[in-house]
Write an enzyme that holds these catalytic residues in place. Structure first.
Site, PDB file in Angstrom:
ATOM      1  N   ALA A 103      -3.158   0.862  12.865  1.00 14.94           N
ATOM      2  CA  ALA A 103      -4.770   0.360  12.225  1.00 14.94           C
ATOM      3  C   ALA A 103      -5.166  -0.497  12.843  1.00 14.94           C
ATOM      4  O   ALA A 103      -6.678  -0.327  13.226  1.00 14.94           O
ATOM      5  CB  ALA A 103      -5.076   0.579  10.894  1.00 14.94           C
ATOM      6  N   TRP A 138       6.806  -0.810  -8.236  1.00 11.94           N
ATOM      7  CA  TRP A 138       7.986  -1.090  -7.321  1.00 11.94           C
ATOM      8  C   TRP A 138       9.240  -1.206  -9.119  1.00 11.94           C
ATOM      9  O   TRP A 138      10.084  -0.497  -8.362  1.00 11.94           O
ATOM     10  CB  TRP A 138       7.926  -2.251  -7.162  1.00 11.94           C
ATOM     11  CG  TRP A 138       8.697  -2.769  -6.007  1.00 11.94           C
ATOM     12  CD1 TRP A 138       8.978  -3.359  -5.127  1.00 11.94           C
ATOM     13  CD2 TRP A 138      10.251  -3.797  -6.410  1.00 11.94           C
ATOM     14  NE1 TRP A 138      10.010  -3.367  -4.607  1.00 11.94           N
ATOM     15  CE2 TRP A 138      10.889  -3.700  -5.105  1.00 11.94           C
ATOM     16  CE3 TRP A 138      10.706  -4.342  -7.578  1.00 11.94           C
ATOM     17  CZ2 TRP A 138      12.217  -4.362  -5.389  1.00 11.94           C
ATOM     18  CZ3 TRP A 138      12.037  -4.492  -7.603  1.00 11.94           C
ATOM     19  CH2 TRP A 138      12.777  -4.040  -6.822  1.00 11.94           C
ATOM     20  N   PHE A 172       3.792  -8.046  -9.137  1.00 11.52           N
ATOM     21  CA  PHE A 172       5.102  -8.661  -8.332  1.00 11.52           C
ATOM     22  C   PHE A 172       5.995  -9.466  -9.165  1.00 11.52           C
ATOM     23  O   PHE A 172       4.965  -9.906 -10.594  1.00 11.52           O
ATOM     24  CB  PHE A 172       4.622  -9.470  -7.111  1.00 11.52           C
ATOM     25  CG  PHE A 172       4.447  -9.035  -5.996  1.00 11.52           C
ATOM     26  CD1 PHE A 172       5.152  -9.165  -4.640  1.00 11.52           C
ATOM     27  CD2 PHE A 172       3.676  -8.153  -5.837  1.00 11.52           C
ATOM     28  CE1 PHE A 172       5.049  -8.594  -3.305  1.00 11.52           C
ATOM     29  CE2 PHE A 172       3.264  -7.536  -4.669  1.00 11.52           C
ATOM     30  CZ  PHE A 172       4.182  -7.331  -3.395  1.00 11.52           C
ATOM     31  N   LYS A 195       0.781  -1.047  -0.421  1.00 13.01           N
ATOM     32  CA  LYS A 195      -0.102  -0.181  -0.144  1.00 13.01           C
ATOM     33  C   LYS A 195       1.228   1.376  -0.342  1.00 13.01           C
ATOM     34  O   LYS A 195       0.260   2.462  -0.801  1.00 13.01           O
ATOM     35  CB  LYS A 195      -1.176   0.564   0.994  1.00 13.01           C
ATOM     36  CG  LYS A 195      -1.658   1.209   1.405  1.00 13.01           C
ATOM     37  CD  LYS A 195      -2.715   0.543   2.429  1.00 13.01           C
ATOM     38  CE  LYS A 195      -2.594   0.747   3.988  1.00 13.01           C
ATOM     39  NZ  LYS A 195      -1.945  -0.069   4.769  1.00 13.01           N
ATOM     40  N   THR A 235       4.006   1.494  -0.759  1.00 13.22           N
ATOM     41  CA  THR A 235       4.482   0.996  -2.558  1.00 13.22           C
ATOM     42  C   THR A 235       4.000   2.131  -3.738  1.00 13.22           C
ATOM     43  O   THR A 235       3.869   3.528  -4.415  1.00 13.22           O
ATOM     44  CB  THR A 235       4.534   0.448  -2.828  1.00 13.22           C
ATOM     45  OG1 THR A 235       6.205  -0.561  -1.821  1.00 13.22           O
ATOM     46  CG2 THR A 235       5.908   0.194  -3.722  1.00 13.22           C
ATOM     47  N   PHE A 262      -3.178  -0.895   6.724  1.00 13.92           N
ATOM     48  CA  PHE A 262      -3.759  -2.436   6.233  1.00 13.92           C
ATOM     49  C   PHE A 262      -5.296  -1.848   5.744  1.00 13.92           C
ATOM     50  O   PHE A 262      -5.022  -1.729   4.937  1.00 13.92           O
ATOM     51  CB  PHE A 262      -4.601  -2.925   8.363  1.00 13.92           C
ATOM     52  CG  PHE A 262      -3.361  -3.209   8.798  1.00 13.92           C
ATOM     53  CD1 PHE A 262      -2.379  -4.059   8.311  1.00 13.92           C
ATOM     54  CD2 PHE A 262      -3.653  -2.433  10.336  1.00 13.92           C
ATOM     55  CE1 PHE A 262      -1.316  -4.179   9.042  1.00 13.92           C
ATOM     56  CE2 PHE A 262      -2.767  -2.554  11.215  1.00 13.92           C
ATOM     57  CZ  PHE A 262      -0.949  -3.587  10.874  1.00 13.92           C
ATOM     58  N   ARG A 266       2.572   7.788   6.875  1.00 14.51           N
ATOM     59  CA  ARG A 266       2.472   7.584   8.409  1.00 14.51           C
ATOM     60  C   ARG A 266       4.329   7.089   8.412  1.00 14.51           C
ATOM     61  O   ARG A 266       4.833   6.923   7.699  1.00 14.51           O
ATOM     62  CB  ARG A 266       1.782   6.502   8.775  1.00 14.51           C
ATOM     63  CG  ARG A 266       0.514   6.873   8.902  1.00 14.51           C
ATOM     64  CD  ARG A 266      -0.204   5.644  10.160  1.00 14.51           C
ATOM     65  NE  ARG A 266       0.289   4.592   8.591  1.00 14.51           N
ATOM     66  CZ  ARG A 266      -0.607   3.377   8.985  1.00 14.51           C
ATOM     67  NH1 ARG A 266      -0.392   2.700   9.836  1.00 14.51           N
ATOM     68  NH2 ARG A 266       0.666   2.133   8.168  1.00 14.51           N
ATOM     69  N   LYS A 319       7.161  -7.524   9.836  1.00 12.10           N
ATOM     70  CA  LYS A 319       5.933  -6.440   8.659  1.00 12.10           C
ATOM     71  C   LYS A 319       7.020  -5.776   8.099  1.00 12.10           C
ATOM     72  O   LYS A 319       6.668  -5.523   6.728  1.00 12.10           O
ATOM     73  CB  LYS A 319       4.943  -5.208   9.524  1.00 12.10           C
ATOM     74  CG  LYS A 319       3.992  -4.596   8.573  1.00 12.10           C
ATOM     75  CD  LYS A 319       3.459  -3.820   9.152  1.00 12.10           C
ATOM     76  CE  LYS A 319       2.469  -2.890   8.301  1.00 12.10           C
ATOM     77  NZ  LYS A 319       3.446  -1.970   7.472  1.00 12.10           N
TER      78      LYS A 319
END
Length: 556
Positions: free
Chosen positions: A273, A409, A381, A71, A73, A301, A94, A105
């Protein structure tokens, strides 16, 4: 394939003054924090109050899995892409917590060629905001215990102290502790515990305050516990709101950095979150909206957590609404929601992907319930096959939903041009009928039920005897008209992390409630949700080191 940190360390950063000059700020509007970071004045937002607001784009996602959704990215890549198509855009994110960084994470600076930099600083100590929040929180704990030790003029019941200490690390052994042992001179013995810093009410207050004076006022309303007569005791009663605000006078100033493509990014505040409200500060988002045509911001999230809280708590407190929403999904995560094990995700599996689409469908329905236009972003990906991405695109088109394949990415902003164009179309031409899930006048139980049924898809809720007693007490205190902040597992739409996809016919168990009167909401804990996480079997910290010349190693 290069790692995120290798890509980041090869990037060429502009001196932060050049980023500031691009925003046309005066010298009094900012202060340098090294060569590549700056603090913006906390008075800047008020100075810009007469400027029109740019359009706010909220980035959310499907329910997260260990496979990754990206998210942050996508938020960074979309911001870069919007700039490439001629929209002056600022990203508002954030600040990462050291707990997840050292745990499992990872960081929150994006990835690949869609990162905010310097990523090492951002993911570690940055400008010290989280340390200031930790200090302010624990200063209040020390002042509470000192007050009790020195005569307890306020008649505080040590058994009913709500305020906990915090640290910015995952440490399960500190969830429940006893303090004050060692005799009369060491304090009054009582049960205590630690939360992670990003779950602190001080963090929530910093992110929901409009300015320094509002910060002080909100801190003064914090309920730290109760007297022997069960009357609330606040920070104002202790007369320490000024001292705590003093500790936060620099932390309230938003942080300005840049992306790998030199797009301005304001990174400020970082509540989780799953146990807090999951959004960066109102000051950061609104300042970015005054400085740019577009603001790309995220909520933690999935849409069941961060987006719901962004729309029901943050936008309500800040009096604004997003122009459009982006829902991020990945082939890998959708296959996990369809029943594929993490080790088998590289193999093409369109049938599992088809089964996992139910999770995306529910999050789409949630954003539709809020009445907001949205675009689905497929975060590409390298292991994705053409058949898999084609399936998601065809499925979305059958649903009448705009979708874009985002290769951000690997390609940075250039990989998000299609997504950017579709977001602009939604933000500038689509009608919206924004409405929140509940009204403030609803009872606490009604608010919780509406979220559980409309957002999670639950059959109903079940309040424990403790939660029922708390709800009745909060109503007596007049706190029942506040928003609710649900503390729920991020891994499932239900309160059971093992139930992936789109669970049905489930009940949300409400364990207890906690008052965050300073922040302006009631925290509602569901299932087995913890406010102090633990570390995994093999923490990410095991891979980290520093080179002889001071470069970070193994940081993603």
């Amino acid at each position: 394939m290069k790692t995120d940190i290798e890509i980041a360390q090869e990037a060429t950063l502009k001196p932060i003054r050049e980023i500031v000059e691009g925003l046309q700020l005066d010298e009094s509007d900012w202060e340098p924090y090294g060569h590549t970071k700056a603090k913006l004045s906390d008075a800047l937002l008020n100075k810009l109050k007469d400027r029109p607001d740019g359009k706010v784009v909220l980035v959310t996602a499907i329910s997260p899995t260990p496979a990754g959704e990206g998210k942050s990215t996508v938020s960074v890549g979309l911001g870069q892409a919007l700039n490439q198509v001629g929209k002056k855009t600022i990203i508002a994110l954030r600040e990462p917590s050291l707990g997840p960084v050292m745990g499992i994470k990872g960081g929150a600076a994006g990835g690949g060629y869609s990162q905010v930099l310097p990523m090492e600083d951002i993911n570690l100590h940055f400008t010290g905001d989280l340390h200031a929040i930790t200090t302010a929180n624990n200063a209040l704990s020390a002042l509470i215990d000192n007050h009790i030790q020195r005569g307890n003029e306020l008649n505080i019941d040590p058994r009913r102290i709500e305020w906990k200490r915090v640290m910015d690390m995952n440490d399960r052994t500190l969830r429940q502790i006893v303090v004050g042992l060692g005799g009369p001179t060491q304090g009054v013995p009582r049960q205590d515990g630690f939360n992670i810093t990003v779950a602190s009410e001080i963090m929530a207050i910093l992110c929901l305050a409009n300015d320094l004076n509002d910060l002080r006022e909100k801190i003064s309303r914090v309920v730290i516990g109760y007297t022997y007569n069960e009357e609330p005791v606040t920070v104002k009663d202790l007369k320490v709101e000024g001292a705590l605000t003093l500790l936060l006078k620099d932390a309230i100033k938003p942080n300005l950095v840049q992306t790998i493509e030199n797009t301005p990014a304001i990174i400020h505040g970082g509540p989780f979150a799953n146990i807090a409200h999951g959004c960066n500060s109102i000051i950061a988002t609104k300042t970015a909206a005054k400085l740019g045509e577009y603001v790309v911001t995220e909520a933690g999230f999935g849409a069941d957590l961060g987006a719901e809280k962004f729309l029901d708590i943050k936008s309500r407190a800040g009096d604004f609404e997003p122009a459009a929403v982006v829902i991020v999904a990945t082939v890998r995560a959708l296959k996990m929601h369809g029943g594929v094990a993490k080790d088998d995700l590289k193999a093409e599996n369109v049938e599992a992907l088809k089964a996992g689409m139910s999770n995306l469908k529910k999050h789409m329905e949630t954003i539709e319930t809020f009445g907001l236009p949205y675009v689905v972003a497929i975060n590409k990906f390298p292991t994705d096959t053409e058949a898999e991405t084609d399936f998601i695109q065809a499925w979305c088109e059958e649903q009448g939903v705009d979708v874009a394949l985002a290769d951000i990415w690997a390609k940075g902003g250039a990989g998000g041009i299609d997504l950017a164009k579709k977001v602009i179309a939604k933000a500038e031409s689509e009608e919206r009928d924004f409405k929140r899930i509940y009204e403030l006048e609803d009872s606490l139980e009604t608010k919780i039920r509406k979220i559980a049924q409309k957002v999670y898809g639950a059959k109903d809720i079940e309040l424990s005897p403790q939660a029922k007693k708390q709800a009745a007490f909060y109503e007596m205190q007049g706190w029942d008209k506040l928003p609710v902040c649900m503390a729920k597992t991020q891994y499932s739409l239900s309160d059971n992390p093992a139930l992936l996809g789109r669970p049905e016919d489930f009940t949300i168990s409400i364990r207890e409630m906690r008052p965050s009167i300073g922040a302006g909401f009631i925290v509602v804990l569901t299932g087995d949700m913890m406010t102090m996480p633990g570390l995994p079997v093999k923490p990410a910290a095991l891979n980290m080191d520093v080179s002889e010349d001071g470069r970070a190693l193994g940081l993603f």
